[in-house]
Scaffold this active site. Structure first.
Site, short mmCIF file in Angstrom:
data_model
loop_
_atom_site.label_atom_id
_atom_site.label_comp_id
_atom_site.label_asym_id
_atom_site.label_seq_id
_atom_site.Cartn_x
_atom_site.Cartn_y
_atom_site.Cartn_z
N GLU A 144 3.20 -0.06 0.06
CA GLU A 144 4.42 0.34 0.53
C GLU A 144 5.49 -0.67 1.13
OE1 GLU A 144 3.97 3.92 3.01
OE2 GLU A 144 3.61 5.15 1.43
N GLU A 304 -0.11 8.28 -3.92
CA GLU A 304 -0.50 9.14 -2.71
C GLU A 304 0.23 10.32 -3.09
OE1 GLU A 304 -0.01 6.99 0.89
OE2 GLU A 304 -0.73 5.06 0.02
#
Ligand code: GAL
Ligand code: ZN
Length: 663
Positions: A144, A304
């Protein structure tokens, strides 16, 4: 690739004896892939140059023996303490000039050369070690990117790099002074070396400087990722490289980052504790998936996908039976080729103890495990067929990072948010069962019947021409308030009234405007009264006709929304932010006028989306509610998966197919 379901797995959090049980349970659940190691630097290099990959190789091999492949993450979002001891300067500096310290994650400066040297050493060793491992299929770079210290780093290294970036962009400091409008408040520079990072000021900031800073930070993150991508490409030519994005997050321009990757991945937590309650609305989730697909105009992976209750210090809502599956298949419906659930098992230690997984803390399979298992067993086969297929929307919404940056710097109205506006314009299409793409403003628009371009705040002559040509050739375009306000340097346009040259396209001028501070506005549209928000452009007609008029303010009775025929197409200018009801009514009209087709009809909470490949079209119908729902499709399809045609059980997902006649 034939890989469709997986989990994020942290074997290093559990005793070695447990791994076999995990692998067996995973296989039975239908797990085909795991992502591992993206935060495990210390485990892999406990001291400089002392590499310990054996435990990871063992985990990879053990899972591999159960037919499960591995995606490896590089752990560069979590440099260990010994690196910080050796080079404390890699810890980032925030806007207040304070250092952000070790103890969480993302405690790294992305321009720092010493940190880059550590990364080079480590990623080289790791990628060489796993290059020929038969079970490893690809890499996730870092984790991320951009999800760190909000202001990014303002250290001396970043400052020097910003100066170099500016020098490359402007060549001479005079040109920078011009572009930034430094005549204001005595902000002129004699040399690039005087320019700082935007540390907190006594008061105020220069909007042009801030825009460059945000673009620089994005470029820096892309460069940081490239540093690793180059090493992995060289050592692991057989492996793919991806990165886990965060939907509309804006620290790094995801279109730019995508150029380094084989495909994009995304993370999504609809019921995270920070979300709207009880969870982020499905139309926003749908928009997230659509923008993620649009970053590379390709199918993507969910790296995710929320699998359990989410939380750090506090928690969000528990997932209702069936809800996780409905959300997972929503990802697939919008273009995911694989869904990796976060995480395999709820962790017992550290910050994320309450970020629950497929298995609870006890490690015993329960409700969520059984649900995930049923899901993979039902859909893995279909997903083999679906792989590589793409939605083919007739509608596009323009999305641009620079517009977002400029409006973050000066929101105009205190509550105006760029991404929120995109969601608002997206919702009626979602509700109308009409698929949408996101596009960049430089993309070819000719394939779309209808293009919506909210808040085209920064304008260039090229972009003006692009929109005018699109409409002249028969396109339908929606433009909004705050269009054509600034040039590319974030300086106000002065040559014409707003919206600049696009006034010719829209058949209007906007000589004045009103900011609805702590109040709402009203318009009359199609005989009804509606509320509007935040802003009112005061419009004078120059060829267009009004389809809505203000009912509030000194400008009541004047045009609020206009329509204009231009060339073979039509353009609407929306001078205010429509409230929900007006947005629905207006969109219905525009949809009809532009000839866009809906997939079917259904009550709230039922989603429809298609993907297609070659001559085949798949249609997903998803019930996002805990109640039975009915629906009707436009067109003839054959039911592939589902209990009862036209009737959805709570959270049921049905899949239909249709073959298109060859032309
Ligand atoms: C994501 C992140 C994961 C994990 C998860 C739960 O943002 O990529 O590593 O932290 O959130 O907090
Ligand atoms: Zn820095």
């Amino acid at each position: 690739m034939g890989i469709h379901f997986g989990v994020d797995y942290y074997p290093e959090h559990w005793p070695r004896e447990r791994w076999e049980t995990d692998a067996k349970l995973m296989r039975e659940m239908g797990v085909q892939v795991v992502r591992m190691a993206e935060f495990s630097w210390f485990k892999m290099e406990p001291r400089k140059g002392e590499f310990c990959f054996e435990w990871l190789e063992e985990a990879v091999a053990l899972l591999g023996a159960h037919g499960i492949r591995t995606v490896l993450g590089t752990p560069t979002a979590a440099p260990p303490a010994w690196i910080i001891e050796e080079n404390p300067e890699i810890q980032p500096i925030d806007r207040q000039g304070r250092r952000r310290h070790f103890g969480g994650r993302h405690h790294d400066c992305q321009s720092n050369e010493a940190y880059r040297a550590h990364i080079k050493r480590f990623v080289t060793a790791m990628s060489q070690r796993f290059a020929d491992n038969p079970h490893v299929i690809g890499w996730q770079i870092d984790n991320e990117l951009g999800n760190s210290h909000g202001d990014l780093c303002m250290c001396d290294s970043c400052r020097a790099r910003f100066q170099r970036w500016l020098e490359q962009k402007y060549g001479t400091v005079e040109r920078l002074n011009d572009a930034w409008g430094t005549a204001f408040w005595s902000q002129g520079y004699n040399s690039f070396s005087q320019v700082g990072t935007p540390l907190i000021t006594a008061v105020g900031e220069n909007p042009s400087a801030m825009l460059d800073w945000k673009c620089f930070c994005s470029d820096l993150i892309v460069d940081f990722a490239k540093w690793q991508a180059d090493i992995i490409r060289e050592n692991c030519p057989r492996h793919f490289i991806t990165h886990n994005y965060m939907c509309f997050d804006d620290k790094v321009n995801y279109y730019d980052l995508g150029t380094l990757l084989d495909f994009v991945s995304n993370d999504i937590y609809p019921a995270g504790h920070w979300q709207k309650q009880p969870h982020q609305p499905e139309y926003e989730l749908a928009a997230c998936h659509d923008v993620v697909r649009s970053y590379k105009k390709q199918p993507f992976w969910m790296m995710e996908q929320q699998a359990g209750m989410a939380g750090w210090e506090v928690m969000g809502r528990a997932l209702e039976p069936g809800q996780m599956s409905a959300w997972a298949m929503q990802s697939v419906a919008h273009g995911a080729d694989a869904v990796v659930f976060f995480r395999w098992r709820s962790c017992a230690m550290g910050t994320e103890q309450y970020w629950h997984g497929i298995l609870g803390h006890s490690g015993r399979p329960g409700r969520i495990y059984e649900e995930a298992k049923a899901l993979t067993h039902r859909f893995t086969g279909h997903m083999d067929a679906l792989e590589g297929s793409m939605p083919c929307p007739e509608v596009a919404i323009v999305h641009n990072f620079r517009q977002n940056y400029a409006l973050q710097i000066q929101p105009n109205h205190p509550r105006l948010r760029y991404v929120e506006q995109l969601y608002k314009y997206y919702k009626p299409f979602y509700d109308g069962r009409i698929p949408v793409d996101f596009v960049q403003d430089t993309d070819d628009l000719s394939g779309y019947r209808l293009v919506i371009a909210p808040l085209q705040y920064l304008m260039t002559p090229e972009l003006e021409r692009h929109y005018m040509e699109y409409v002249a050739d028969g396109g339908h375009l929606v433009l909004t308030m705050r269009t054509g306000v600034k040039d590319a340097d974030n300086i106000c346009m002065t040559e014409r009234a707003l919206p600049g040259k696009l006034g010719e396209l829209c058949g209007i001028e906007v000589p004045e405007y009103d900011c609805l501070l702590e109040t709402v506005g009203g318009v009359q549209y199609d005989g009804g009264d509606y509320e509007t928000e935040k802003w009112c452009d005061i419009i004078s007609l120059d060829g267009a006709h009004a389809i809505a008029e203000y009912t509030t303010g000194f400008y009541r009775g004047t045009p609020a929304i206009t329509e204009n025929a231009y060339g073979k197409g039509a353009v609407w200018y929306v001078g205010t932010e429509p409230g929900t009801e007006l947005m629905a009514a207006l969109s219905e009209y525009i949809i009809k006028k532009s000839g866009v087709q809906a997939l079917g009809t259904a009550p709230d909470g039922v989603e429809m989306m298609t993907r297609q490949k070659d001559q085949k079209i798949w249609l997903f119908v998803i019930n996002h509610t805990g109640k039975e729902r009915t629906y009707r499709l436009n067109g003839t399809y054959t039911l592939l998966e589902g209990e009862k045609e036209g009737v959805l059980a709570p959270y049921e997902v049905q899949l239909w197919e249709r073959f298109e006649k060859a032309e």
